[in-house]
Design an enzyme around this catalytic site. Structure first.
Site, mmCIF file in Angstrom:
data_model
loop_
_atom_site.group_PDB
_atom_site.id
_atom_site.type_symbol
_atom_site.label_atom_id
_atom_site.label_comp_id
_atom_site.label_asym_id
_atom_site.label_seq_id
_atom_site.Cartn_x
_atom_site.Cartn_y
_atom_site.Cartn_z
ATOM 1 N N ASN A 1 52.367 -55.024 -118.054
ATOM 2 C CA ASN A 1 51.426 -55.781 -118.878
ATOM 3 C C ASN A 1 50.004 -55.257 -118.705
ATOM 4 O O ASN A 1 49.585 -54.959 -117.585
ATOM 5 C CB ASN A 1 51.461 -57.265 -118.484
ATOM 6 C CG ASN A 1 52.838 -57.889 -118.650
ATOM 7 O OD1 ASN A 1 53.584 -57.498 -119.554
ATOM 8 N ND2 ASN A 1 53.185 -58.822 -117.794
ATOM 9 N N GLN B 1 48.820 -59.903 -118.661
ATOM 10 C CA GLN B 1 48.436 -59.396 -117.339
ATOM 11 C C GLN B 1 47.570 -60.432 -116.624
ATOM 12 O O GLN B 1 46.515 -60.822 -117.121
ATOM 13 C CB GLN B 1 47.661 -58.078 -117.453
ATOM 14 C CG GLN B 1 47.296 -57.487 -116.093
ATOM 15 C CD GLN B 1 46.568 -56.144 -116.196
ATOM 16 O OE1 GLN B 1 46.078 -55.770 -117.260
ATOM 17 N NE2 GLN B 1 46.505 -55.432 -115.095
ATOM 18 N N ASP C 1 58.311 -59.539 -106.065
ATOM 19 C CA ASP C 1 57.425 -60.485 -106.737
ATOM 20 C C ASP C 1 57.645 -61.865 -106.113
ATOM 21 O O ASP C 1 58.770 -62.297 -105.896
ATOM 22 C CB ASP C 1 57.745 -60.515 -108.235
ATOM 23 C CG ASP C 1 56.666 -61.213 -109.052
ATOM 24 O OD1 ASP C 1 56.093 -60.563 -109.934
ATOM 25 O OD2 ASP C 1 56.416 -62.417 -108.818
ATOM 26 N N HIS D 1 50.479 -52.588 -112.355
ATOM 27 C CA HIS D 1 51.782 -52.812 -111.715
ATOM 28 C C HIS D 1 52.902 -52.711 -112.732
ATOM 29 O O HIS D 1 52.738 -53.072 -113.899
ATOM 30 C CB HIS D 1 51.824 -54.168 -110.997
ATOM 31 C CG HIS D 1 51.399 -55.327 -111.843
ATOM 32 N ND1 HIS D 1 50.077 -55.610 -112.108
ATOM 33 C CD2 HIS D 1 52.120 -56.264 -112.500
ATOM 34 C CE1 HIS D 1 50.003 -56.691 -112.873
ATOM 35 N NE2 HIS D 1 51.217 -57.100 -113.138
HETATM 36 P P1 5GP Z 1 51.266 -59.878 -114.450
HETATM 37 O O1 5GP Z 1 51.353 -61.174 -115.226
HETATM 38 O O2 5GP Z 1 49.862 -59.580 -114.010
HETATM 39 O O3 5GP Z 1 51.944 -58.743 -115.151
HETATM 40 O O4 5GP Z 1 52.159 -60.128 -113.162
HETATM 41 C C1 5GP Z 1 51.634 -60.421 -111.911
HETATM 42 C C2 5GP Z 1 52.815 -60.733 -111.010
HETATM 43 O O5 5GP Z 1 52.336 -60.763 -109.679
HETATM 44 C C3 5GP Z 1 53.482 -62.089 -111.288
HETATM 45 O O6 5GP Z 1 54.853 -61.882 -111.603
HETATM 46 C C4 5GP Z 1 53.291 -62.858 -109.988
HETATM 47 O O7 5GP Z 1 54.409 -63.636 -109.651
HETATM 48 C C5 5GP Z 1 53.047 -61.760 -108.970
HETATM 49 N N1 5GP Z 1 52.191 -62.151 -107.859
HETATM 50 C C6 5GP Z 1 51.001 -62.800 -107.952
HETATM 51 N N2 5GP Z 1 50.485 -62.989 -106.725
HETATM 52 C C7 5GP Z 1 51.352 -62.448 -105.847
HETATM 53 C C8 5GP Z 1 51.349 -62.341 -104.419
HETATM 54 O O8 5GP Z 1 50.446 -62.775 -103.710
HETATM 55 N N3 5GP Z 1 52.427 -61.728 -103.865
HETATM 56 C C9 5GP Z 1 53.466 -61.232 -104.607
HETATM 57 N N4 5GP Z 1 54.470 -60.649 -103.949
HETATM 58 N N5 5GP Z 1 53.482 -61.308 -105.954
HETATM 59 C C10 5GP Z 1 52.439 -61.920 -106.561
#
Ligand code: 5GP
Ligand code: ZN
Length: 136
Positions: free
Chosen positions: A86, A93, A30, A99
């Site tokens: 999430n 999310q 992440d 994911h």
């Molecule tokens: P969510 O809130 O959707 O469960 O989590 C999305 C996750 O994706 C977040 O922890 C965020 O830091 C990660 N993320 C968002 N954009 C990128 C990206 O371009 N590359 C990587 N490696 N992680 C990302």
């Protein structure tokens, strides 16, 4: 999906620190970790959430999550780990591509230190139970 960040990571259009890859699943660090070593596990095909992922793909993802979790534990010597997933904005999310979060934890790291559970009002638990059970 062309406008999905995680699909673009799968396609190599956006760089990522890949930890594991096979024909169906990808895991990478992440970019904005809760703790160092925080990783994500995603299916390569675009599905949005727990509500639309098929069983076979989900099984592949959770098996990879377990494998990567063990590697993170050894690699960063964490004391615990949260496995989070999430679904939809109300649940936090932000990326609409399924994911699994693997979040290494350390004593007193300040993340999710308490779980604010609250008891049911009298009679409510049975009502909720029935509402869910009839849909299974
Ligand atoms: P969510 O809130 O959707 O469960 O989590 C999305 C996750 O994706 C977040 O922890 C965020 O830091 C990660 N993320 C968002 N954009 C990128 C990206 O371009 N590359 C990587 N490696 N992680 C990302
Ligand atoms: Zn996608």
């Amino acid at each position: 999906m062309s406008d999905c960040i995680f699909c673009q990571i799968v396609e190599g259009k956006i760089p990522s620190s890949k930890l594991y890859e096979d024909d169906a699943v990808l895991s990478f660090l992440d970019i904005n970790p809760i703790n160092p070593g925080h990783a994500l596990v995603i299916p390569k095909k675009h599905v949005t959430s727990i509500f639309d992922i098929d069983d076979e793909t989900l099984q592949k993802c959770i098996v990879v999550a377990s494998r990567v979790a063990r590697a993170i534990k050894k690699g960063v010597k964490c004391e615990g780990m949260n496995v989070l997933q999430n679904n939809f904005r109300a649940a936090g999310q932000l990326i609409d591509h399924f994911h699994i979060h693997l979040i290494p934890r350390f004593e007193n790291d300040g993340f999710l230190t308490s779980w604010p559970g609250k008891p049911y009002e009298p009679g409510k638990m049975e009502e909720i139970y029935n509402a869910i059970k009839q849909n299974l």
